[in-house]
Scaffold this motif. Structure first.
Motif, mmCIF file in Angstrom:
data_model
loop_
_atom_site.group_PDB
_atom_site.id
_atom_site.type_symbol
_atom_site.label_atom_id
_atom_site.label_comp_id
_atom_site.label_asym_id
_atom_site.label_seq_id
_atom_site.Cartn_x
_atom_site.Cartn_y
_atom_site.Cartn_z
ATOM 1 N N PHE A 24 -21.340 -12.444 -7.106
ATOM 2 C CA PHE A 24 -22.630 -13.145 -7.184
ATOM 3 C C PHE A 24 -23.220 -13.283 -5.784
ATOM 4 N N HIS A 25 -24.526 -13.006 -5.673
ATOM 5 C CA HIS A 25 -25.223 -13.103 -4.398
ATOM 6 C C HIS A 25 -26.387 -14.072 -4.554
ATOM 7 N N ALA A 26 -26.557 -14.904 -3.551
ATOM 8 C CA ALA A 26 -27.701 -15.834 -3.548
ATOM 9 C C ALA A 26 -28.860 -15.203 -2.795
ATOM 10 N N ILE A 27 -30.034 -15.244 -3.403
ATOM 11 C CA ILE A 27 -31.243 -14.761 -2.735
ATOM 12 C C ILE A 27 -32.318 -15.840 -2.842
ATOM 13 N N SER A 28 -32.878 -16.240 -1.678
ATOM 14 C CA SER A 28 -34.028 -17.150 -1.671
ATOM 15 C C SER A 28 -35.187 -16.391 -1.025
ATOM 16 N N PRO A 29 -35.940 -15.648 -1.822
ATOM 17 C CA PRO A 29 -36.978 -14.779 -1.239
ATOM 18 C C PRO A 29 -38.142 -15.619 -0.690
ATOM 19 N N GLU A 30 -38.882 -15.028 0.244
ATOM 20 C CA GLU A 30 -40.060 -15.728 0.780
ATOM 21 C C GLU A 30 -41.042 -16.041 -0.335
ATOM 22 N N ASP A 31 -41.295 -15.019 -1.179
ATOM 23 C CA ASP A 31 -42.172 -15.237 -2.325
ATOM 24 C C ASP A 31 -41.330 -15.287 -3.587
ATOM 25 N N ALA A 53 -30.976 -1.213 -10.068
ATOM 26 C CA ALA A 53 -32.028 -2.224 -9.868
ATOM 27 C C ALA A 53 -31.493 -3.369 -9.015
ATOM 28 N N VAL A 54 -30.317 -3.856 -9.393
ATOM 29 C CA VAL A 54 -29.741 -4.994 -8.695
ATOM 30 C C VAL A 54 -29.324 -4.612 -7.271
ATOM 31 N N GLU A 55 -28.802 -3.401 -7.115
ATOM 32 C CA GLU A 55 -28.426 -2.971 -5.761
ATOM 33 C C GLU A 55 -29.661 -2.837 -4.876
ATOM 34 N N HIS A 56 -30.773 -2.415 -5.464
ATOM 35 C CA HIS A 56 -32.004 -2.308 -4.692
ATOM 36 C C HIS A 56 -32.486 -3.681 -4.235
ATOM 37 N N LEU A 57 -32.406 -4.638 -5.133
ATOM 38 C CA LEU A 57 -32.748 -6.023 -4.766
ATOM 39 C C LEU A 57 -31.921 -6.483 -3.566
ATOM 40 N N LEU A 58 -30.612 -6.198 -3.635
ATOM 41 C CA LEU A 58 -29.693 -6.669 -2.584
ATOM 42 C C LEU A 58 -29.941 -5.954 -1.263
ATOM 43 N N GLU A 59 -30.430 -4.702 -1.334
ATOM 44 C CA GLU A 59 -30.751 -3.975 -0.110
ATOM 45 C C GLU A 59 -32.047 -4.464 0.518
ATOM 46 N N GLU A 60 -33.012 -4.795 -0.303
ATOM 47 C CA GLU A 60 -34.356 -5.090 0.186
ATOM 48 C C GLU A 60 -34.543 -6.550 0.587
ATOM 49 N N LEU A 61 -33.765 -7.438 -0.030
ATOM 50 C CA LEU A 61 -33.961 -8.867 0.254
ATOM 51 C C LEU A 61 -32.710 -9.430 0.928
ATOM 52 N N ASP A 62 -32.887 -10.461 1.725
ATOM 53 C CA ASP A 62 -31.735 -11.131 2.346
ATOM 54 C C ASP A 62 -30.902 -11.803 1.280
ATOM 55 N N SER A 63 -29.608 -11.506 1.309
ATOM 56 C CA SER A 63 -28.736 -12.101 0.281
ATOM 57 C C SER A 63 -27.433 -12.565 0.908
ATOM 58 N N THR A 64 -26.814 -13.541 0.271
ATOM 59 C CA THR A 64 -25.524 -14.063 0.710
ATOM 60 C C THR A 64 -24.533 -13.997 -0.443
ATOM 61 N N PRO A 65 -23.389 -13.325 -0.267
ATOM 62 C CA PRO A 65 -22.391 -13.335 -1.343
ATOM 63 C C PRO A 65 -21.807 -14.735 -1.489
ATOM 64 N N VAL A 66 -21.833 -15.272 -2.698
ATOM 65 C CA VAL A 66 -21.411 -16.661 -2.908
ATOM 66 C C VAL A 66 -20.173 -16.828 -3.795
ATOM 67 N N ARG A 67 -19.987 -15.950 -4.775
ATOM 68 C CA ARG A 67 -18.816 -16.058 -5.649
ATOM 69 C C ARG A 67 -18.319 -14.646 -5.969
ATOM 70 N N THR A 87 -14.687 -18.720 -4.360
ATOM 71 C CA THR A 87 -15.892 -19.151 -3.651
ATOM 72 C C THR A 87 -15.956 -18.451 -2.294
ATOM 73 N N LEU A 88 -17.050 -17.740 -2.040
ATOM 74 C CA LEU A 88 -17.202 -17.022 -0.779
ATOM 75 C C LEU A 88 -18.004 -17.850 0.222
ATOM 76 N N GLU A 89 -19.095 -18.421 -0.226
ATOM 77 C CA GLU A 89 -19.907 -19.223 0.680
ATOM 78 C C GLU A 89 -20.649 -20.290 -0.126
ATOM 79 N N ALA A 90 -20.831 -21.442 0.514
ATOM 80 C CA ALA A 90 -21.545 -22.527 -0.156
ATOM 81 C C ALA A 90 -23.031 -22.402 0.163
ATOM 82 N N VAL A 91 -23.816 -22.134 -0.859
ATOM 83 C CA VAL A 91 -25.247 -21.940 -0.671
ATOM 84 C C VAL A 91 -25.981 -22.754 -1.732
ATOM 85 N N GLU A 92 -27.090 -23.392 -1.332
ATOM 86 C CA GLU A 92 -27.909 -24.131 -2.299
ATOM 87 C C GLU A 92 -29.047 -23.246 -2.791
ATOM 88 N N LEU A 93 -29.245 -23.211 -4.085
ATOM 89 C CA LEU A 93 -30.388 -22.492 -4.635
ATOM 90 C C LEU A 93 -31.220 -23.473 -5.454
#
Lengths: 251, 251, 251, 251
Positions: free
Chosen positions: C72-79, C33-47, C8-14
């Motif tokens: 695993f990275h958590a992303i909660s995008p604005e949209d 594709a996934v790396e682009h998502l992680l670059e463009e959107l705010d993400s937190t490594p969780v596991r 467990t890296l960080e506790a995040v609620e999704l």
């Protein structure tokens, strides 16, 4: 036999030792370095590790028969830090075995309260080496600083392919146990057993740990290797650096 | 089926028997030797070992279907020491299986209180053999002396590549159980099934254990192999020793 | 280390997240594709998931040493919908490991109550692509309908060879857990790392999930790849599409 | 997922059924035979077996996604004995998996009280077949007699290489469970998917079990294969039997 078995050979006390590993790998750099340490300094074999993931093989020598294994040796040099030296002729033969074996190695390290790890090896350059740089990789900033002070080079994203096998996992699994670990990789062509690269690695290690060894026998072995290379070059009627075609793995 | 299964075929008492192994390997020397023993002396099958590490295979013969296995036979010869003879058509197919299988074999040996082990095999020379020397490797000085007395050669650091497979592990794991073990390796080209090498190994074993067997059928088989070699040589218009190219593995 | 370890890296609620996987594969489409998502959107490594079935390897980069793992990275995008994004440099190295690893991945998904899975990858066509179609495979009719609405093509019995590795098992083992799963496969030559195919896949995913990303950097990378192809074609004096011979895997 | 998982699809009662296996193998003879049975007779899928030793793969078809598995079908034909038919697209990918998987298959057989086993397959001859003989191997004299009566040939020490894979182990492990088992092997070139060989095997089985099926669709498929062979022969300008070079594995 269990999947991994740790045999106690002798009970020896070490004071805050450093674990030094040199199993077979590129240019046999780590193995040569560690064997040189064991020849030059007084050492006591303390643990032997057997595994079902080693080759199903015994070696035959003057002392008789020896089942595939890796061996830990205790060294308390006159100058410098105590060392727990890991040597052997084999790496694990499969992925799962690599992980399990390195965990067994780290268990032995824990028994001796090792405070950090130096994994010794070679990094292939694909061409004959003029100047024997030593490349470093480390799990803590402290270790990195200390190694840079004695001339180890830390290069961005090198080695590009990462570090594989026992050396790599000593860093990776060591880090998971909060045990600082560094890999010292002597540059080497990758085609030849390379005593000069082993010496470069040992000189760096000497700078960190403070032991004193003579390099005469390693230098002799390097001279022998150079004779081999020269003969190959002559046979090819080629006085310049040998090509990939000329140089197969010779040792 | 469990990973390893030992099936009892018949209950037989042996007196301080020696374990003799001859599974497939270089030149099929060990296998031929052991099969010859079983043909020439009265034997009783006593145990069969199955394993998930054998090939997923049955053989088909006059007796019906037989799942891949290895078999132990009890021999109480008129002259000489009792023997527990291990024969079969397979080695394990992976490293871990090799270790586990040899442990199962040693468990059977323990059941019969075997007092020592002779692993029979061949050592490849890469050229056709004139004089069939038998090379030895052993885990105790006592065994070495005894074998040297009957003409076995112990050569420094030979075989250079160590001993692999079941024979190697019988020595290595036997030694860990304090069970004296030796490997008897008949020199053989490595290209052909070699009944002469098998005979050389058996003659040495006979000198140690005291049994009496006739070698007529092995000699006949050797003559057949020589006919095969001669025909190959003629086909190649080459009366001298066949080259590596001529000789593929023939059996 | 255990066979599989989840750190467990960080506790995040999704909130009702979707699991999006992009490990290495054909054309590195899913990984790009996934790396682009992680670059463009705010993400937190969780596991982070370690396994004895990953290569015995550490990578070396600016952040130090990293043991082979998947993250695993958590992303909660604005949209759009929350995402749990799985990235990494490795697939398992053996069959049993593939199954066990994907079960570990699904366990992480369960922890975050993911409600469905999108596995991203490429499907090789063997020729350079003009129009980047995205092929779909899905475990529920609902998902199929939804994906067809945003332009994904479902073709009878395609891909013909099925879907292998982590993406395939996320569908197969996800289905066994009653977790709807789909694989989005961008058409790609199969010879080159393919940022355009990755963009096509992301655009489809964007249509379903509603996030907003800029594709500038992926387009730059696609331009670079096209330069590489053009140079190869010129070197071959061949202005038309490169042949299989011209194109080895370049990335 | 466990190493082996047996999923119940439907509860069906069978009366003293015979287990019939046809997984992929030489010439796909067993698979074609079993698929033809399932097409021609009313069948109910009753069990599905998943395993970590199958490839990490899903197939994609009209019914959606299917994780690598093997499937048991219940057939109660109007004429003849009840059948439990094992079909699928995969064999295990490693030795240990083969043994474990066949044990799982036999467990399913035990659940249905199967009284004997017929494993269907092909035996490669290396040349195109004129007359499609069916070779047998069996674990009991009773089965051998019964099969000889319907024209199956039992040849000494054939097949020479034994029987490998699931079919072989159904005999070997079935025998260890005292479950009579036979393998029916249609002769086939080994180069082509061979519907004629599958028909020969089914006709023999029909003679033993008494079911009634039409062979029209298998004959159509055989005609298609013959067209393929003819075209290859024409392309090679060679009206006689194709050589090894002409014939690669076509299906």
């Amino acid at each position: 036999m269990d999947e991994y078995e740790i045999e106690t050979l002798e009970a020896v006390e070490l004071e805050s030792p450093v674990l030094i590993e040199g199993l077979p790998g590129v240019g046999h750099v780590g193995k040569l370095a560690v064997e040189h340490l064991l020849e030059e300094l007084d050492s006591t074999p303390v643990r032997r590790v057997y595994s079902q993931h080693f080759p199903p093989q015994v070696t035959v020598d003057d002392d008789g028969i020896e089942l595939a294994s890796a061996e830990f040796h205790a060294i308390s040099p006159e100058d410098g830090q105590d060392m727990l030296v890991l040597s052997g002729d084999h790496q694990a033969q499969d992925n799962v075995g690599h992980y399990g074996l390195v965990d067994a190695f780290l268990d032995v390290g824990d028994e001796f309260d090792v405070e950090r790890i130096f994994a010794l090896g070679g990094v292939p350059t694909g061409e004959l080496i003029e100047e024997y740089d030593v490349i470093g990789a480390s799990t803590t900033d402290g270790l990195t600083d200390e190694l840079e002070d004695v001339g180890v080079e830390f290069r961005e994203n090198e080695p590009a392919g990462g570090i594989v096998g026992v050396s790599g996992l000593l860093l990776g699994l060591g880090q998971r146990r909060d045990l600082p670990a560094a890999c010292l990789m002597g540059e080497t062509s990758g085609y030849l057993v390379d005593p000069k690269s082993a010496q470069a690695v040992l000189e760096v290690l000497q700078g960190v740990l403070g032991f004193e060894v003579d390099y005469g026998s390693l230098e002799d072995r390097a001279d022998e290797m150079e004779d081999v290379v020269r003969k190959i070059q002559e046979m090819e009627g080629n006085a310049s650096a040998p090509t990939d075609e000329d140089l197969r793995y010779i040792g």
